[in-house]
Design a protein around this motif. Structure first.
Motif, mmCIF file in Angstrom:
data_model
loop_
_atom_site.group_PDB
_atom_site.id
_atom_site.type_symbol
_atom_site.label_atom_id
_atom_site.label_comp_id
_atom_site.label_asym_id
_atom_site.label_seq_id
_atom_site.Cartn_x
_atom_site.Cartn_y
_atom_site.Cartn_z
ATOM 1 N N GLY A 14 -6.483 6.964 8.093
ATOM 2 C CA GLY A 14 -6.977 6.491 6.815
ATOM 3 C C GLY A 14 -7.565 5.009 7.001
ATOM 4 O O GLY A 14 -8.356 5.111 8.092
ATOM 5 N N ARG A 15 -7.650 4.324 6.070
ATOM 6 C CA ARG A 15 -8.197 2.978 6.261
ATOM 7 C C ARG A 15 -7.733 2.047 7.362
ATOM 8 O O ARG A 15 -8.769 1.674 8.141
ATOM 9 N N ILE A 16 -6.492 2.071 7.418
ATOM 10 C CA ILE A 16 -6.186 1.130 8.714
ATOM 11 C C ILE A 16 -6.255 1.669 10.161
ATOM 12 O O ILE A 16 -6.688 1.173 10.949
ATOM 13 N N GLY A 17 -6.220 3.119 10.161
ATOM 14 C CA GLY A 17 -6.599 3.981 11.347
ATOM 15 C C GLY A 17 -7.894 3.660 11.709
ATOM 16 O O GLY A 17 -8.113 3.446 12.958
ATOM 17 N N LEU A 31 -0.117 5.271 11.843
ATOM 18 C CA LEU A 31 -0.720 4.887 10.773
ATOM 19 C C LEU A 31 -0.759 5.841 9.589
ATOM 20 O O LEU A 31 -1.657 5.856 8.814
ATOM 21 N N VAL A 91 0.675 -1.152 0.071
ATOM 22 C CA VAL A 91 -0.093 0.032 0.070
ATOM 23 C C VAL A 91 0.890 1.409 -0.006
ATOM 24 O O VAL A 91 0.519 2.198 -0.616
HETATM 25 C C1 GLV Z 1 -3.804 2.466 4.187
HETATM 26 O O1 GLV Z 1 -4.526 1.860 3.566
HETATM 27 C C2 GLV Z 1 -4.579 3.667 4.930
HETATM 28 O O2 GLV Z 1 -5.115 3.971 4.075
HETATM 29 O O3 GLV Z 1 -4.371 3.765 6.130
#
Ligand code: GLV
Ligand code: GLV
Length: 322
Positions: free
Chosen positions: A156-159, A208, A77
């Motif tokens: 983000g997504r992981i956060g 993150l 990523v």
């Molecule tokens: C990674 O994919 C993010 O957006 O945290």
């Protein structure tokens, strides 16, 4: 003539096989050894598509050498190993693998929170080293995760996936992000605060955010001074975000309680690094996304990005830069 693809590491056969119909494929056949730079520079000369890993530096020199290159597909990523702006200037598409590794990486981040707070690795070594003589009231006591305050830098997504996990542990969740995310705040019941406030208030600080030169050593001597002496730092993003020398001193001097690290300024970390001498540091070899299913999905997306572009279509997950 079929287009040419170079793959910088041994990938699963099922993924490799997807290429062979549409392209002439060459691959660095090693799984555990990265392709040497000179070989990479040779191999990219005539290729149309490159599938690479975060261990390869795809800079101006490599991109200039690859005069026919249409796409650089990174099986990660993060894409700080690629000079994306130079690629764009040369008309080369860059893609990454977002989405599929979100939950797996959030799992590992939570695992590091638990491992550091409850001293899991240290306690396991204690037993194996024959030090366990009796049960004792304050032996190997750690810190609670349930009900503690978690500060997430980078929402983000992981956060967000980490915040969902933390909810189950009734954690109080703060976040800092370049852009405030009101929708996410509402949905997850998390609190936005400025960088300094987050550092001062958090029991766990989880990094993150993507790496760029702007966040190089974002966490250093001054930040450790702001953090609680009982705080735990978790880095599952990129090593360069943390000043490792300052981290060592903060841990050594009791300014920080523990650290859980999956990433390092230089990877693999030098075994002489003083960080490895500290009992309150849990170190992992960059395995955030390492579940079988997720790594297969990452390879699959990386392959499909190349296939789409070489067939004249649009990439599935292009990296967008301003
Ligand atoms: C990674 O994919 C993010 O957006 O945290
Ligand atoms: C791994 O660190 C990735 O960026 O996918």
């Amino acid at each position: 003539m079929k287009p040419k693809i170079y793959i910088t590491r041994k990938i699963p056969q099922v993924i490799y096989d997807q290429f062979t119909e549409i392209a002439d494929v060459r691959m660095w056949e090693e799984a555990e050894i990265p392709v040497p730079r000179e070989i990479l520079l040779q191999e990219v000369r005539a290729i149309d598509g490159l599938l690479c890993l975060l261990t390869e530096t795809i800079d101006e020199e490599v991109i200039r050498q690859a005069t026919k290159l249409k796409i650089i597909s990174n099986m990660a990523v993060g894409f700080n190993n690629i000079d994306v702006s130079f690629a764009k200037k040369q008309g080369v598409i860059v893609t990454n693998t977002p989405g599929v590794l979100t939950e797996t990486t959030a799992d590992l981040t939570f695992a590091l929170m638990m491992a550091t707070a409850r001293r899991i690795v240290e306690a396991s070594d204690y037993l194996r080293n024959g030090e366990w003589k009796t049960w004792s009231p304050m032996q190997l006591t750690g810190r609670d995760i349930y009900g503690a305050t978690l500060g997430i830098i980078g929402m983000g997504r992981i956060g967000q996936a980490l915040a969902r996990r933390a909810k189950g542990f009734k954690m109080n969740i703060l976040y800092y992000n370049r852009a405030r995310k009101l929708e996410v705040e509402k949905e997850l019941g998390i609190e936005y605060c400025d960088f300094e406030t987050l550092l001062r208030r958090s029991d766990f600080v989880s990094l993150l955010l993507p790496y760029s030169s702007e966040v190089h050593h974002l966490i250093g001597e001054n930040e450790f001074k702001l953090m609680k002496e009982t705080a735990i730092l978790i880095n599952t993003a990129r090593g360069g975000i943390v000043d490792e020398t300052a981290l060592y001193h903060a841990l050594k001097n009791g300014e920080l309680w523990a650290a859980g690290l999956d990433v390092f300024e230089s990877e693999p970390i030098d075994l002489e690094s003083p960080l490895l001498s500290l009992p309150n540091v849990v170190t992992l070899p960059h395995i955030g996304s390492a579940s079988e299913a997720t790594r297969l999905k990452m390879a699959e997306i990386a392959a499909n990005n190349i296939i789409q572009v070489l067939k004249g279509g649009q990439p599935l997950t292009p990296v967008k830069i301003k």
